[in-house]
Design a protein around this motif. Structure first.
Motif, PDB file in Angstrom:
ATOM      1  N   TRP A  10      43.632  30.904  46.960  1.00  0.00           N
ATOM      2  CA  TRP A  10      44.784  30.142  47.452  1.00  0.00           C
ATOM      3  C   TRP A  10      44.935  28.822  46.706  1.00  0.00           C
ATOM      4  CZ3 TRP A  10      48.712  32.127  49.610  1.00  0.00           C
ATOM      5  CH2 TRP A  10      48.595  33.229  50.435  1.00  0.00           C
ATOM      6  N   LEU A  11      43.831  28.212  46.338  1.00  0.00           N
ATOM      7  CA  LEU A  11      43.880  26.963  45.577  1.00  0.00           C
ATOM      8  C   LEU A  11      44.497  27.198  44.196  1.00  0.00           C
ATOM      9  CD1 LEU A  11      43.095  23.963  45.599  1.00  0.00           C
ATOM     10  CD2 LEU A  11      40.925  24.641  44.595  1.00  0.00           C
ATOM     11  N   CYS A  12      44.146  28.298  43.547  1.00  0.00           N
ATOM     12  CA  CYS A  12      44.730  28.617  42.239  1.00  0.00           C
ATOM     13  C   CYS A  12      46.229  28.885  42.362  1.00  0.00           C
ATOM     14  CB  CYS A  12      44.034  29.827  41.628  1.00  0.00           C
ATOM     15  SG  CYS A  12      42.421  29.475  40.946  1.00  0.00           S
ATOM     16  N   ILE A  13      46.651  29.556  43.422  1.00  0.00           N
ATOM     17  CA  ILE A  13      48.073  29.821  43.620  1.00  0.00           C
ATOM     18  C   ILE A  13      48.838  28.519  43.822  1.00  0.00           C
ATOM     19  CG2 ILE A  13      49.737  30.803  45.239  1.00  0.00           C
ATOM     20  CD1 ILE A  13      47.869  33.211  45.493  1.00  0.00           C
ATOM     21  N   VAL A  14      48.297  27.630  44.643  1.00  0.00           N
ATOM     22  CA  VAL A  14      48.950  26.342  44.880  1.00  0.00           C
ATOM     23  C   VAL A  14      49.002  25.516  43.594  1.00  0.00           C
ATOM     24  CG1 VAL A  14      48.704  24.144  46.109  1.00  0.00           C
ATOM     25  CG2 VAL A  14      48.431  26.290  47.336  1.00  0.00           C
ATOM     26  N   LEU A  15      47.923  25.508  42.835  1.00  0.00           N
ATOM     27  CA  LEU A  15      47.915  24.776  41.570  1.00  0.00           C
ATOM     28  C   LEU A  15      48.896  25.368  40.565  1.00  0.00           C
ATOM     29  CD1 LEU A  15      44.129  23.987  41.070  1.00  0.00           C
ATOM     30  CD2 LEU A  15      45.972  22.386  41.584  1.00  0.00           C
ATOM     31  N   PHE A  53      49.785  28.373  31.167  1.00  0.00           N
ATOM     32  CA  PHE A  53      48.680  27.905  32.004  1.00  0.00           C
ATOM     33  C   PHE A  53      49.024  28.042  33.485  1.00  0.00           C
ATOM     34  CE2 PHE A  53      46.448  24.359  34.147  1.00  0.00           C
ATOM     35  CZ  PHE A  53      45.151  24.803  33.944  1.00  0.00           C
ATOM     36  N   GLY A  54      50.241  27.685  33.865  1.00  0.00           N
ATOM     37  CA  GLY A  54      50.660  27.815  35.257  1.00  0.00           C
ATOM     38  C   GLY A  54      50.698  29.260  35.713  1.00  0.00           C
ATOM     39  N   ILE A  55      51.208  30.139  34.862  1.00  0.00           N
ATOM     40  CA  ILE A  55      51.266  31.556  35.205  1.00  0.00           C
ATOM     41  C   ILE A  55      49.855  32.139  35.298  1.00  0.00           C
ATOM     42  CG2 ILE A  55      51.982  33.822  34.341  1.00  0.00           C
ATOM     43  CD1 ILE A  55      54.467  32.413  33.220  1.00  0.00           C
ATOM     44  N   ALA A  56      48.971  31.725  34.412  1.00  0.00           N
ATOM     45  CA  ALA A  56      47.589  32.220  34.446  1.00  0.00           C
ATOM     46  C   ALA A  56      46.873  31.771  35.715  1.00  0.00           C
ATOM     47  CB  ALA A  56      46.833  31.749  33.215  1.00  0.00           C
ATOM     48  N   LEU A  57      47.093  30.530  36.131  1.00  0.00           N
ATOM     49  CA  LEU A  57      46.490  30.054  37.382  1.00  0.00           C
ATOM     50  C   LEU A  57      46.969  30.880  38.566  1.00  0.00           C
ATOM     51  CD1 LEU A  57      46.480  26.153  37.324  1.00  0.00           C
ATOM     52  CD2 LEU A  57      44.537  27.651  37.674  1.00  0.00           C
ATOM     53  N   PHE A  58      48.263  31.142  38.608  1.00  0.00           N
ATOM     54  CA  PHE A  58      48.819  31.942  39.689  1.00  0.00           C
ATOM     55  C   PHE A  58      48.230  33.358  39.685  1.00  0.00           C
ATOM     56  CE2 PHE A  58      52.020  34.752  41.509  1.00  0.00           C
ATOM     57  CZ  PHE A  58      52.223  34.141  42.735  1.00  0.00           C
ATOM     58  N   GLY A  61      44.683  33.410  40.953  1.00  0.00           N
ATOM     59  CA  GLY A  61      44.674  33.270  42.409  1.00  0.00           C
ATOM     60  C   GLY A  61      45.002  34.562  43.115  1.00  0.00           C
ATOM     61  N   VAL A  62      46.015  35.274  42.631  1.00  0.00           N
ATOM     62  CA  VAL A  62      46.371  36.571  43.235  1.00  0.00           C
ATOM     63  C   VAL A  62      45.231  37.559  43.067  1.00  0.00           C
ATOM     64  CG1 VAL A  62      47.938  38.542  43.022  1.00  0.00           C
ATOM     65  CG2 VAL A  62      48.851  36.217  43.013  1.00  0.00           C
ATOM     66  N   TRP A  63      44.599  37.551  41.900  1.00  0.00           N
ATOM     67  CA  TRP A  63      43.481  38.466  41.676  1.00  0.00           C
ATOM     68  C   TRP A  63      42.317  38.143  42.611  1.00  0.00           C
ATOM     69  CZ3 TRP A  63      38.619  37.175  39.454  1.00  0.00           C
ATOM     70  CH2 TRP A  63      37.794  38.267  39.253  1.00  0.00           C
ATOM     71  N   LEU A  64      42.021  36.857  42.797  1.00  0.00           N
ATOM     72  CA  LEU A  64      40.910  36.487  43.693  1.00  0.00           C
ATOM     73  C   LEU A  64      41.178  36.904  45.129  1.00  0.00           C
ATOM     74  CD1 LEU A  64      39.960  32.942  42.362  1.00  0.00           C
ATOM     75  CD2 LEU A  64      38.519  34.981  42.343  1.00  0.00           C
TER      76      LEU A  64
END
Length: 70
Positions: A10-15, A53-58, A61-64
């Protein structure tokens, strides 16, 4: 361990959303000069690293969140 993975997801998705919002407000300026005049392609190529970078973070997060152990 499961809750840490969920929290990190969830933190990665928010970031990821935060990076996209900052890009839309112009915080991350493109590397290419904006006064090209004839084509917007150099500006888009200049923004590619920050958008990626933003797309990779998202995506991380979805994968986690989706691949948690049951």
């Amino acid at each position: 361990m499961k809750s840490i993975r969920l929290l990190a997801g969830w933190l990665c998705i928010v970031l990821g959303f935060a990076v996209m919002i900052l890009i839309s407000f112009g915080v991350f300026d493109p590397i290419a000069p904006a006064a090209t005049g004839t084509s917007i392609l150099p500006v888009l190529v200049g923004m590619l690293p920050s958008v990626s970078f933003g797309i990779a973070l998202f995506a991380i997060g979805v994968w986690l969140i989706s691949s948690r152990k049951r």
